[in-house]
Design a protein around this motif. Sequence first.
Motif, mmCIF file in Angstrom:
data_model
loop_
_atom_site.group_PDB
_atom_site.id
_atom_site.type_symbol
_atom_site.label_atom_id
_atom_site.label_comp_id
_atom_site.label_asym_id
_atom_site.label_seq_id
_atom_site.Cartn_x
_atom_site.Cartn_y
_atom_site.Cartn_z
ATOM 1 N N ALA A 53 -6.915 8.298 1.946
ATOM 2 C CA ALA A 53 -7.454 9.129 3.021
ATOM 3 C C ALA A 53 -6.403 9.414 4.086
ATOM 4 O O ALA A 53 -6.343 10.526 4.636
ATOM 5 C CB ALA A 53 -8.675 8.450 3.633
ATOM 6 N N LEU A 54 -5.580 8.432 4.389
ATOM 7 C CA LEU A 54 -4.516 8.650 5.375
ATOM 8 C C LEU A 54 -3.517 9.696 4.890
ATOM 9 O O LEU A 54 -3.022 10.502 5.691
ATOM 10 C CB LEU A 54 -3.789 7.330 5.663
ATOM 11 N N ALA A 55 -3.224 9.703 3.610
ATOM 12 C CA ALA A 55 -2.260 10.675 3.087
ATOM 13 C C ALA A 55 -2.763 12.097 3.311
ATOM 14 O O ALA A 55 -1.996 12.986 3.726
ATOM 15 C CB ALA A 55 -2.009 10.417 1.605
ATOM 16 N N ILE A 56 -4.051 12.337 3.046
ATOM 17 C CA ILE A 56 -4.628 13.666 3.262
ATOM 18 C C ILE A 56 -4.617 14.007 4.750
ATOM 19 O O ILE A 56 -4.215 15.108 5.151
ATOM 20 C CB ILE A 56 -6.060 13.713 2.706
ATOM 21 N N THR A 57 -5.042 13.052 5.568
ATOM 22 C CA THR A 57 -5.118 13.278 7.013
ATOM 23 C C THR A 57 -3.751 13.589 7.591
ATOM 24 O O THR A 57 -3.587 14.537 8.378
ATOM 25 C CB THR A 57 -5.711 12.045 7.706
ATOM 26 N N GLN A 58 -2.773 12.810 7.215
ATOM 27 C CA GLN A 58 -1.437 12.979 7.787
ATOM 28 C C GLN A 58 -0.795 14.283 7.336
ATOM 29 O O GLN A 58 -0.088 14.941 8.113
ATOM 30 C CB GLN A 58 -0.576 11.773 7.440
ATOM 31 N N ALA A 59 -1.041 14.698 6.093
ATOM 32 C CA ALA A 59 -0.506 15.972 5.629
ATOM 33 C C ALA A 59 -1.095 17.124 6.434
ATOM 34 O O ALA A 59 -0.371 18.028 6.886
ATOM 35 C CB ALA A 59 -0.796 16.163 4.141
ATOM 36 N N ALA A 60 -2.412 17.083 6.628
ATOM 37 C CA ALA A 60 -3.062 18.157 7.382
ATOM 38 C C ALA A 60 -2.594 18.183 8.825
ATOM 39 O O ALA A 60 -2.309 19.259 9.384
ATOM 40 C CB ALA A 60 -4.576 17.990 7.317
ATOM 41 N N ARG A 61 -2.482 17.030 9.442
ATOM 42 C CA ARG A 61 -2.076 16.970 10.851
ATOM 43 C C ARG A 61 -0.610 17.384 11.029
ATOM 44 O O ARG A 61 -0.223 17.841 12.106
ATOM 45 C CB ARG A 61 -2.313 15.577 11.411
ATOM 46 N N ALA A 62 0.188 17.238 9.976
ATOM 47 C CA ALA A 62 1.588 17.665 10.030
ATOM 48 C C ALA A 62 1.731 19.157 9.754
ATOM 49 O O ALA A 62 2.851 19.688 9.790
ATOM 50 C CB ALA A 62 2.416 16.869 9.035
ATOM 51 N N GLY A 63 0.624 19.835 9.471
ATOM 52 C CA GLY A 63 0.675 21.262 9.201
ATOM 53 C C GLY A 63 0.952 21.622 7.764
ATOM 54 O O GLY A 63 1.151 22.806 7.453
ATOM 55 N N ASP A 64 0.943 20.621 6.869
ATOM 56 C CA ASP A 64 1.200 20.893 5.455
ATOM 57 C C ASP A 64 -0.141 21.049 4.741
ATOM 58 O O ASP A 64 -0.611 20.146 4.041
ATOM 59 C CB ASP A 64 2.019 19.755 4.839
ATOM 60 N N ALA A 65 -0.743 22.211 4.932
ATOM 61 C CA ALA A 65 -2.075 22.451 4.378
ATOM 62 C C ALA A 65 -2.074 22.375 2.860
ATOM 63 O O ALA A 65 -3.032 21.865 2.253
ATOM 64 C CB ALA A 65 -2.595 23.815 4.840
ATOM 65 N N ALA A 66 -1.027 22.845 2.231
ATOM 66 C CA ALA A 66 -0.969 22.825 0.770
ATOM 67 C C ALA A 66 -0.966 21.396 0.240
ATOM 68 O O ALA A 66 -1.644 21.090 -0.748
ATOM 69 C CB ALA A 66 0.269 23.580 0.287
ATOM 70 N N ALA A 67 -0.215 20.522 0.904
ATOM 71 C CA ALA A 67 -0.186 19.125 0.468
ATOM 72 C C ALA A 67 -1.550 18.469 0.656
ATOM 73 O O ALA A 67 -2.006 17.709 -0.207
ATOM 74 C CB ALA A 67 0.879 18.360 1.239
ATOM 75 N N ALA A 68 -2.218 18.754 1.773
ATOM 76 C CA ALA A 68 -3.545 18.188 1.994
ATOM 77 C C ALA A 68 -4.515 18.650 0.922
ATOM 78 O O ALA A 68 -5.297 17.844 0.380
ATOM 79 C CB ALA A 68 -4.054 18.570 3.384
ATOM 80 N N ARG A 69 -4.465 19.939 0.578
ATOM 81 C CA ARG A 69 -5.343 20.459 -0.478
ATOM 82 C C ARG A 69 -5.018 19.817 -1.811
ATOM 83 O O ARG A 69 -5.925 19.453 -2.579
ATOM 84 C CB ARG A 69 -5.209 21.980 -0.581
ATOM 85 N N ARG A 70 -3.731 19.649 -2.101
ATOM 86 C CA ARG A 70 -3.326 19.066 -3.383
ATOM 87 C C ARG A 70 -3.778 17.609 -3.485
ATOM 88 O O ARG A 70 -4.307 17.177 -4.526
ATOM 89 C CB ARG A 70 -1.809 19.160 -3.540
ATOM 90 N N LEU A 71 -3.599 16.854 -2.419
ATOM 91 C CA LEU A 71 -4.000 15.452 -2.446
ATOM 92 C C LEU A 71 -5.506 15.313 -2.592
ATOM 93 O O LEU A 71 -6.002 14.400 -3.272
ATOM 94 C CB LEU A 71 -3.521 14.764 -1.162
#
Length: 297
Positions: free
Chosen positions: A218-236
């Motif tokens: 869950a932290l990996a998704i949260t941190q990707a989104a908060r860093a502005g990496d929407a694609a990474a959040a969607r992928r995770l």
Amino acid sequence: MFTGLSAFPLTPLSGETPDEAAFTGLIERLVAARVDSIGVLGSTGHYAYLKRETRARIARLACQHSGDIPVIVGIGALTTAEVLACADDAQRAGATGLLLPAMSYQPLGEAEVFDLFASVDAAVSLPICVYDNPTTTHFQFSDQLYRRIAALPNVASIKIPAVPGSPEQVQTRIAALQSELPDDVTLGISGDGSAAAGLNAGCAAWYSVLGGLFPAAALAITQAARAGDAAAARRLSADLDPLWALYARHGGSLRVIATAAAVLGLVNPPCLPRPLHSLDGANRADVAATLAALNLC
């Protein structure tokens, strides 16, 4: 406190009483993972099934074992008097925030729900998160009611259900909601499979069942989104689609997460309040296989 990953653990039971060792073990896992906050006695924590004294004990245990991680305690109940009593217990336990749903047996009207929140707001000194969960409460907040409640002095966040639609539609909806709220009131998304979309659209927090058992994922998704990496959040998030499919197959996250906790050896089944059952037989085997395939074991 009402930003980032708020992890919501189970309240494992042994018969009719909490399994305190298992519960504190779950809390300590979240502290070790450095989640942003811990939410106890939400729907995953079975608040509606537990007696007041049990809930007070769970709140104390969570606060005693949370270290420097803020603890948000659910205070939902059928009557305003019981909500106020649970709020007092949570404050005495050392909670950092309160989580309040519009729980009912008889359907509630908007005036009644506003009165509930206004009564609690006037009685407490802690910040309040509005818990909008129509699946369990069968009450649907309107945007107007969000706005009225958000103007109360102690209301600090609104936990909204999943927002359907395309990424653009989700972003439009979140932006519209944010425009209705004071700047100091955050929006937090729930619904694990929709969390990446909500975070990418501007939600400040994820109130997460997944995070209560699998904080690293869950932290990996949260941190990707908060860093502005929407694609990474969607992928995770997409990587966890087999888990979201289990949620859908079994009526939500609770039975799946309780079974996963048992598969991991973190709780002793049966751990849910009766008449609820964890999954068994082929369904438990499916959960175990999914965890192994996703490297969550």
